[in-house]
Structures are given as C-alpha cells and as structure tokens.
Design a protein around this motif. Structure first.
Motif, PDB file in Angstrom:
ATOM      1  N   HIS A  51       0.763  -1.354   0.152  1.00 44.90           N
ATOM      2  CA  HIS A  51       0.111   0.133  -0.064  1.00 44.90           C
ATOM      3  C   HIS A  51       0.895   1.473  -0.028  1.00 44.90           C
ATOM      4  O   HIS A  51       1.588   1.329   0.944  1.00 44.90           O
ATOM      5  N   PRO A  52       0.878   2.243  -0.890  1.00 42.52           N
ATOM      6  CA  PRO A  52       1.718   3.287  -1.115  1.00 42.52           C
ATOM      7  C   PRO A  52       1.747   4.211   0.064  1.00 42.52           C
ATOM      8  O   PRO A  52       2.717   4.797   0.111  1.00 42.52           O
ATOM      9  N   ASP A  53       0.400   4.423   0.639  1.00 41.73           N
ATOM     10  CA  ASP A  53       0.573   5.401   1.730  1.00 41.73           C
ATOM     11  C   ASP A  53       0.957   4.833   2.969  1.00 41.73           C
ATOM     12  O   ASP A  53       1.240   5.622   4.313  1.00 41.73           O
ATOM     13  N   GLU A  54       0.808   3.372   3.200  1.00 43.70           N
ATOM     14  CA  GLU A  54       1.170   3.019   4.614  1.00 43.70           C
ATOM     15  C   GLU A  54       2.553   3.307   5.102  1.00 43.70           C
ATOM     16  O   GLU A  54       2.678   3.714   6.332  1.00 43.70           O
ATOM     17  N   PRO A  55       3.826   2.967   4.168  1.00 42.94           N
ATOM     18  CA  PRO A  55       4.932   3.371   4.834  1.00 42.94           C
ATOM     19  C   PRO A  55       5.220   4.739   5.120  1.00 42.94           C
ATOM     20  O   PRO A  55       5.966   5.260   6.110  1.00 42.94           O
ATOM     21  N   VAL A  56       4.567   5.542   4.359  1.00 40.78           N
ATOM     22  CA  VAL A  56       4.587   7.135   4.521  1.00 40.78           C
ATOM     23  C   VAL A  56       4.095   7.431   5.891  1.00 40.78           C
ATOM     24  O   VAL A  56       4.293   8.288   6.760  1.00 40.78           O
ATOM     25  N   ASN A  57       2.945   6.929   6.060  1.00 41.19           N
ATOM     26  CA  ASN A  57       2.150   7.167   7.347  1.00 41.19           C
ATOM     27  C   ASN A  57       2.982   6.642   8.662  1.00 41.19           C
ATOM     28  O   ASN A  57       3.293   7.305   9.531  1.00 41.19           O
ATOM     29  N   LEU A  58       3.575   5.521   8.484  1.00 40.74           N
ATOM     30  CA  LEU A  58       4.301   5.070   9.694  1.00 40.74           C
ATOM     31  C   LEU A  58       5.629   5.925   9.964  1.00 40.74           C
ATOM     32  O   LEU A  58       6.123   5.894  10.995  1.00 40.74           O
ATOM     33  N   LEU A  59       6.278   6.305   8.732  1.00 40.07           N
ATOM     34  CA  LEU A  59       7.504   7.055   8.828  1.00 40.07           C
ATOM     35  C   LEU A  59       7.238   8.391   9.661  1.00 40.07           C
ATOM     36  O   LEU A  59       8.217   8.632  10.319  1.00 40.07           O
ATOM     37  N   TYR A  60       6.221   8.878   9.156  1.00 42.85           N
ATOM     38  CA  TYR A  60       5.642  10.423   9.826  1.00 42.85           C
ATOM     39  C   TYR A  60       5.332  10.104  11.130  1.00 42.85           C
ATOM     40  O   TYR A  60       5.516  11.037  11.951  1.00 42.85           O
ATOM     41  N   ALA A 109     -12.856  15.314  12.159  1.00 40.32           N
ATOM     42  CA  ALA A 109     -12.056  16.323  11.485  1.00 40.32           C
ATOM     43  C   ALA A 109     -10.530  16.188  11.835  1.00 40.32           C
ATOM     44  O   ALA A 109      -9.732  16.220  11.139  1.00 40.32           O
ATOM     45  N   GLY A 110     -10.323  15.685  13.192  1.00 42.29           N
ATOM     46  CA  GLY A 110      -8.850  15.637  13.541  1.00 42.29           C
ATOM     47  C   GLY A 110      -8.377  14.321  12.799  1.00 42.29           C
ATOM     48  O   GLY A 110      -7.025  14.007  12.811  1.00 42.29           O
ATOM     49  N   THR A 111      -8.938  13.407  12.058  1.00 37.88           N
ATOM     50  CA  THR A 111      -8.537  12.403  11.381  1.00 37.88           C
ATOM     51  C   THR A 111      -8.371  12.594   9.983  1.00 37.88           C
ATOM     52  O   THR A 111      -7.649  12.054   9.268  1.00 37.88           O
ATOM     53  N   LYS A 112      -9.367  13.236   9.347  1.00 36.21           N
ATOM     54  CA  LYS A 112      -9.397  13.643   7.990  1.00 36.21           C
ATOM     55  C   LYS A 112     -10.154  14.967   7.754  1.00 36.21           C
ATOM     56  O   LYS A 112     -11.428  14.953   8.276  1.00 36.21           O
ATOM     57  N   LEU A 123       3.661  16.581  19.278  1.00 34.38           N
ATOM     58  CA  LEU A 123       2.673  15.990  18.363  1.00 34.38           C
ATOM     59  C   LEU A 123       2.900  16.458  17.067  1.00 34.38           C
ATOM     60  O   LEU A 123       1.776  16.516  16.288  1.00 34.38           O
ATOM     61  N   ASP A 124       4.053  16.871  16.748  1.00 29.06           N
ATOM     62  CA  ASP A 124       4.260  17.468  15.340  1.00 29.06           C
ATOM     63  C   ASP A 124       4.928  16.434  14.539  1.00 29.06           C
ATOM     64  O   ASP A 124       6.162  16.057  14.731  1.00 29.06           O
ATOM     65  N   PRO A 125       4.098  15.743  13.331  1.00 30.28           N
ATOM     66  CA  PRO A 125       4.876  14.638  12.517  1.00 30.28           C
ATOM     67  C   PRO A 125       5.590  15.600  11.364  1.00 30.28           C
ATOM     68  O   PRO A 125       6.317  14.711  10.761  1.00 30.28           O
ATOM     69  N   GLY A 126       5.397  16.811  11.439  1.00 27.03           N
ATOM     70  CA  GLY A 126       5.964  17.338  10.189  1.00 27.03           C
ATOM     71  C   GLY A 126       5.383  17.228   8.828  1.00 27.03           C
ATOM     72  O   GLY A 126       5.975  17.350   7.893  1.00 27.03           O
ATOM     73  N   PHE A 127       4.011  16.845   8.891  1.00 24.52           N
ATOM     74  CA  PHE A 127       3.186  16.466   7.785  1.00 24.52           C
ATOM     75  C   PHE A 127       1.702  16.558   8.029  1.00 24.52           C
ATOM     76  O   PHE A 127       1.343  16.012   9.155  1.00 24.52           O
ATOM     77  N   TYR A 128       1.301  17.288   7.092  1.00 19.87           N
ATOM     78  CA  TYR A 128      -0.114  18.018   7.644  1.00 19.87           C
ATOM     79  C   TYR A 128      -1.157  17.607   6.222  1.00 19.87           C
ATOM     80  O   TYR A 128      -2.158  18.507   6.143  1.00 19.87           O
ATOM     81  N   ASN A 129      -0.883  16.690   5.358  1.00 20.91           N
ATOM     82  CA  ASN A 129      -1.675  16.382   4.239  1.00 20.91           C
ATOM     83  C   ASN A 129      -3.217  15.984   4.917  1.00 20.91           C
ATOM     84  O   ASN A 129      -4.038  15.924   4.557  1.00 20.91           O
ATOM     85  N   TYR A 130      -2.863  15.137   6.005  1.00 20.66           N
ATOM     86  CA  TYR A 130      -3.778  14.682   6.824  1.00 20.66           C
ATOM     87  C   TYR A 130      -3.868  15.170   8.302  1.00 20.66           C
ATOM     88  O   TYR A 130      -2.705  15.906   8.607  1.00 20.66           O
ATOM     89  N   PRO A 131      -4.784  15.468   8.993  1.00 22.02           N
ATOM     90  CA  PRO A 131      -4.674  15.760  10.573  1.00 22.02           C
ATOM     91  C   PRO A 131      -3.922  14.941  11.181  1.00 22.02           C
ATOM     92  O   PRO A 131      -3.343  13.773  10.722  1.00 22.02           O
ATOM     93  N   THR A 132      -3.320  15.133  12.529  1.00 21.29           N
ATOM     94  CA  THR A 132      -2.556  14.311  13.257  1.00 21.29           C
ATOM     95  C   THR A 132      -3.049  13.146  13.928  1.00 21.29           C
ATOM     96  O   THR A 132      -2.261  12.214  14.397  1.00 21.29           O
ATOM     97  N   LEU A 133      -4.234  13.048  14.120  1.00 23.73           N
ATOM     98  CA  LEU A 133      -4.698  11.912  15.187  1.00 23.73           C
ATOM     99  C   LEU A 133      -4.362  10.535  14.884  1.00 23.73           C
ATOM    100  O   LEU A 133      -4.053   9.809  15.713  1.00 23.73           O
ATOM    101  N   TYR A 134      -4.663  10.365  13.558  1.00 24.94           N
ATOM    102  CA  TYR A 134      -4.123   8.882  13.197  1.00 24.94           C
ATOM    103  C   TYR A 134      -2.774   8.733  13.294  1.00 24.94           C
ATOM    104  O   TYR A 134      -2.495   7.571  13.558  1.00 24.94           O
ATOM    105  N   LEU A 135      -2.124   9.464  12.880  1.00 29.58           N
ATOM    106  CA  LEU A 135      -0.604   9.294  12.957  1.00 29.58           C
ATOM    107  C   LEU A 135      -0.005   9.326  14.542  1.00 29.58           C
ATOM    108  O   LEU A 135       0.759   8.329  14.783  1.00 29.58           O
TER     109      LEU A 135
END
Length: 575
Positions: free
Chosen positions: A52-61, A221-224, A72-84
């Motif tokens: 799955h192309p998004d899973e490694p990205v999600n886990l790395l962030y 909203a904090g998830t998507k 709580l700053d993943p440095g990535f906000y294409n999605y909100p932060t809750l799920y990360l």
C-alpha cells in the motif's frame, strides 16, 4: 446513553439490552470478516515495504511524534495528526511486545515498520467494524423514536443497515489498511448518531449529549479534514428537536468540535507554516488531479456514482436511494440528519478532480441508513412492499458484483498470493538474468529485490541505488547520464539495454491506454502517451507475452492495490 433514552418508557428500556447484544454481534462479525486477508501486502521474504503506497509514509511520519516529550508534530499535514498519533502509540506497543528495530539494519527497521503497520491495521479493522455497529444503532434509535420499541421489523431494518456497511466491498478492503479513511468514517458515523439522539429528544437537558456529539465531530475532522462536515447535522439537531436553547447548544458544539480538532492537530499553532503549506497542497492536489489517474474521466458527481456501484453494489445503491426517499416522505428526523451530512459531502467530493473510492465512505454510512430504513419499513408494511425486501436481500448477497459477493472476492484476493509476489517468484524460478522496468520501481513493481516498493520520499538516489544492487535477476531501468532527465516508457530500454524480460503493471499502463483512445489527449500528457504506444509496439516485435499475473479489479486505483495485473514479457531469441 442520552438523556432521552434514560427517560424512555419501561418497554423501551427492556429492549436496550437486546439492542446492545445485537450491536456487539454486528461488530464482532464485521471485525472477524476484516481479519481475513488483513496481512495482505506486508513484508515477507521477497520485499520489505507494504504494497500500500500510503502505509510506509504514514508509519514513517508517525515516528516523528514523541509522546513522552509532548511533541505531536509529525512534520506532515496532508492529513490531520490524530491517526498518526495513534500509529505512534501502536508502534511503541509493537516495540514493547515484539522488539524494537535494530538501527544498524535497514531490513530490521522495515520489518519493524511492517509489524507496526499490522498493529495499525487491527485498529482500522476495529474502526470499520465499529462503523457497522454504529450504523445499526443509528437505525435502532430512529425506529425506537418512531415506534417506541425495537420490534421485529425495526430490528430487521437496523441489522440490514449494519450489514450493508459491514460487507460493503470497498469499505471492507480499506478496513484492512493502516490509513485514515475508515477511522474518520467511524467518527463521522458517531457524530450522526449523536445528532439523531439530540434531534429525537423531547425532554431533559441536552448539554452532555451535545458535548459528546461535538467531540466525535472534532475527532472526525482530526482524522481527515473533510469529515468535519458532520458538524452540519449536529448544529441542526437541536433545532429539529425545537429546543429553545438551540443557539447556545450550537455555540457549545462549534467550540468543543474546534477545540477537539486543535487538540488532535496542534501543529496548526505550533508549526503553522508547515501546516498551511501541506493543507494548501492537499487542496491544490484535489483540485488539480492525481497524475494520470483521472485525466479525461467524467465529473466527480458521476464518477463517484460509478465508484459506489462497484464498491458498494449497484442494486444496493438503488435500494438505498429508494430508502432515503421513503425516509424523507415519512418525515423521519433521520432523513434530516443523514441528508445534511451526505448531500454537502457529495457536493464537496463531486467538485474535486481526485476521485478515489475511499472518498465515498461517508456516503456509504448514509446509504446504509437509507437501506436499513427501507428494509424495516417494507417488512412492516408487508404485501407488495416485500418486493423491496427481496431486492435488498439480493443486493446484500451480491446479485451484482457488490455486497457479499464482492466482499468475498476481495477477501480471497487479499488472503492469497499477491500478483507481484507471484511474478517475482516465477522470474526467479526461471533463473531470469535481467528484468527491465518501463517506469521507476514502486509499490506496483514485482518484488524482485527487497526495496522494490520504497516510497517516493526515499529519493531517487536511494531508489535507484537499491535497484542497481539487485542480483538474480538484475533489475534495469534505462537511465540517461543525468537520471533527472529520465522518462517513462523509454524505447532505449528495448533497443539498447535489451533485458531478458520486461515487466509492467496495470497501474503503469491502464491510464495511458485509456487516454490513447481519447479524441484529443490533453497536451501535458501527449508525450507520455506517445512514448508508451511506441514502447508497446516495439515490445510486441522483440518480446513475447510470457505470463500474466492477476486479473485486475476494473475499479479505481485504490481498489486495484490488492489485485493489479502484472505482465511478463520475454525477449525473442532472434531479437
């Protein structure tokens, strides 16, 4: 339990335990269904990254979050932060129970992320099963408000609604991924349930119920980001209940939802520049498109109807829409709650140029509610109305490729050998000396070496370095002296490099093949379409189609993840 339910009649209270048991059964059955095939595409003896192309990205962030330090700053906000954040907790628990990664071993690090991905998938599966249970409760609440109890027809309708959600093929497939879409839909559904509880209340204060409903909306909203549209039915609900404190309740809900969103994604304040950059990128991305994937396709308003026909079921879709009409004609409060959520949401995604299947999941909640309402009311009416019940049962069973039939097909695909693994094992068994790629290796490439599915964020140097180190077989991609000038479908792979085998996937070929049939190809893509046509023409001259692995899904890209087509071509001996 809301204030209204606490003051319900003894007869209704007597039904609550049964409702709870049935909701638990809906959850349990839906969760068990999601466990079948949940290990799809995870690291094995051939590859180190998820397919799955998004899973490694999600886990790395997610690893950038440090809960111990309150960071709580993943440095990535294409999605909100809750799920990360949830993924980071899952990663920490994975390390505690299965061992942490060896920082000196790349393989150990990727395999640890694979185990953490599995932990995240279990949480997503629970969210998917939970959504089915919440939709059951949504209908149970609506029927109880209308009839005072959850009798046989009402129980039948509520179970049908939960089942429609639980076995919806696309929702089922994505419930096995460590991604944001299913968890956000779970919170979205909870928001609708609490909005209905407010709308059907006629006694007692509603402050606590409104607060909890707003909490669910904030978590959605904090998830998507776009799941926050669930605030609309929540704001309407006290007005539907004709409560004089409706303005104050609206203020409370807006405030609580906003604070919850801010608490789950504090980077809005702590890293506002990065948040705005990524948020604006995501807005631009949805407005401009996703590479070749949706070029020349129909409007999102039509495309998502096609998505629902394939990912939910054509017959189920028709019956569900009829149920929404029935619901409106019956003046059920549920009609307002559902329509105030899904109509604006449909308008939102219909205008976008990115049209993934996963964008339809909040619509599945509303459609399942309509389906369950019609099943319950038609069962109660009897007579000719039983034709609707028959149609609904056929839709659930999968008279067309949706429903249980579609769920079974995708589950079998996800529980058996992936075409990328099958192609890699075949080529290794043939003692292939060299295998050529028409495009950069990624998640769609057969696992001919461990780092085949490296995410793009790894960068060209790492991606091509891993490819260059491949042996038995040697994997080749035509690269000019300056790799930044490389192009897809470069004819020189066939005329100069001349690998023994060439492989490519439906992800690389199908959009170009579709665009080649267009009367006029949009200018930015004409060159790649022409390159692919020349490449494939030369391939047929110099190579023979040796094997095809996988059958494809015929649906949008994020459904093709689990069943791509892989074509293996072998060079002719006289070429």
């Amino acid at each position: 339990m809301s204030e209204t339910e606490a003051q319900a009649s003894p007869q209704a209270e007597a039904k609550l335990p049964r409702t709870a048991w049935v909701a638990a059964a809906v959850f349990a059955l839906s969760f068990l269904l999601r466990l079948a095939g949940i290990g799809w595409g995870l690291p094995n003896d051939l590859h180190w990254q998820s397919y799955h192309p998004d899973e490694p990205v999600n886990l790395l962030y997610a690893q950038q979050i440090d809960l111990a330090k309150g960071d709580l700053d993943p440095g990535f906000y294409n999605y909100p932060t809750l799920y990360l954040t949830v993924l980071r907790v899952a990663s920490d628990m994975t390390a505690a129970y299965t061992g942490a990664a060896d920082p000196k071993s790349e393989e150990s690090q990727w395999r640890f992320l694979g185990r953490a991905t599995m932990a995240g998938r279990f949480l997503t599966a629970a969210a998917g099963a939970g959504t089915a249970a919440v939709v059951f409760c949504l209908l149970a609440t609506a029927f109880r408000q209308r009839y005072g109890e959850l009798d046989g027809p009402a129980l039948f309708g509520a179970i049908a609604a939960g089942a429609a959600t639980g076995i919806a093929p696309a929702f089922l497939v994505h419930s096995r991924f460590a991604t944001v879409d299913v968890p956000s839909t779970f919170f979205f559904a909870l928001s609708l349930l609490w909005a209905l509880r407010i709308a059907t209340s006629d006694e007692g204060p509603l402050w606590k119920t409104a607060l909890v409903g707003a909490l669910w909306c904030g978590l959605a909203a904090g998830t998507k980001y776009n799941a926050g549209i669930a605030i609309l039915p929540l704001l309407a609900s006290p007005w539907l209940a004709k409560r004089k404190e409706a303005p104050a309740l609206n203020g409370l809900m807006i405030g609580v939802a906003a604070l919850t969103f801010l608490a789950t994604t504090p980077g809005i304040v702590t890293n506002s520049a990065k948040f705005m950059a990524d948020f604006q990128y995501e807005l631009g991305h949805t407005a401009s498109g996703h590479g070749l994937a949706f070029v020349g396709t129909s409007s999102g308003f039509l495309y998502h109807v096609q998505n629902l026909m394939g990912g939910y079921g054509a017959l189920l879709l028709l019956v569900s829409l009829a149920g929404l009409v029935w619901m409106v004609r019956a003046k059920s409060p549920l009609a307002w709650i559902v329509l105030l959520a899904i109509v604006p949401y449909y308008l939102l995604i219909g205008r976008a140029e990115v049209k993934f299947m996963r964008y339809t999941f909040p619509l599945v909640v509303g459609l399942s509610a309509g389906f369950g309402y019609l099943m319950g009311e038609a069962r109660r009416a009897g007579g000719r109305s039983h034709a609707w019940v028959a149609a609904g049962i056929l839709g659930l069973g999968g008279l067309d490729p949706g429903g249980l039939r579609g769920a079974a097909s995708y589950t079998v695909w996800m529980g058996t050998q992936d075409p990328r693994d099958a192609a890699a094992r075949y080529l290794k068994a043939q003692n292939a000396q060299s295998v050529g790629l028409a495009t950069d290796p990624w998640f769609y490439t057969p696992a001919l070496y461990p780092n085949t599915a490296l995410p793009r964020m790894a960068g060209p140097e790492k991606i091509f370095g891993s490819m260059a180190a491949s042996e038995a077989p040697r994997v080749e991609r035509y690269l000019p002296e300056d790799p930044s000038l490389r192009g897809n479908w470069d004819l020189r792979l066939l005329t100069e490099t001349k690998p023994q085998y060439v492989v490519y996937s439906s992800f690389e070929e199908r959009d170009l093949a579709r665009m080649a049939k267009m009367a006029r190809v949009p200018e930015p893509y004409q060159g790649e379409v022409d390159n692919a046509q020349r490449f494939l023409g030369q391939l047929e001259k110099d190579y023979t189609l040796d094997r095809q692995f996988g059958v494809g899904t015929g649906l949008v890209e994020d459904m093709e993840y689990v069943q791509p087509v892989i074509w293996v071509w072998k060079r002719k001996t006289d070429s």
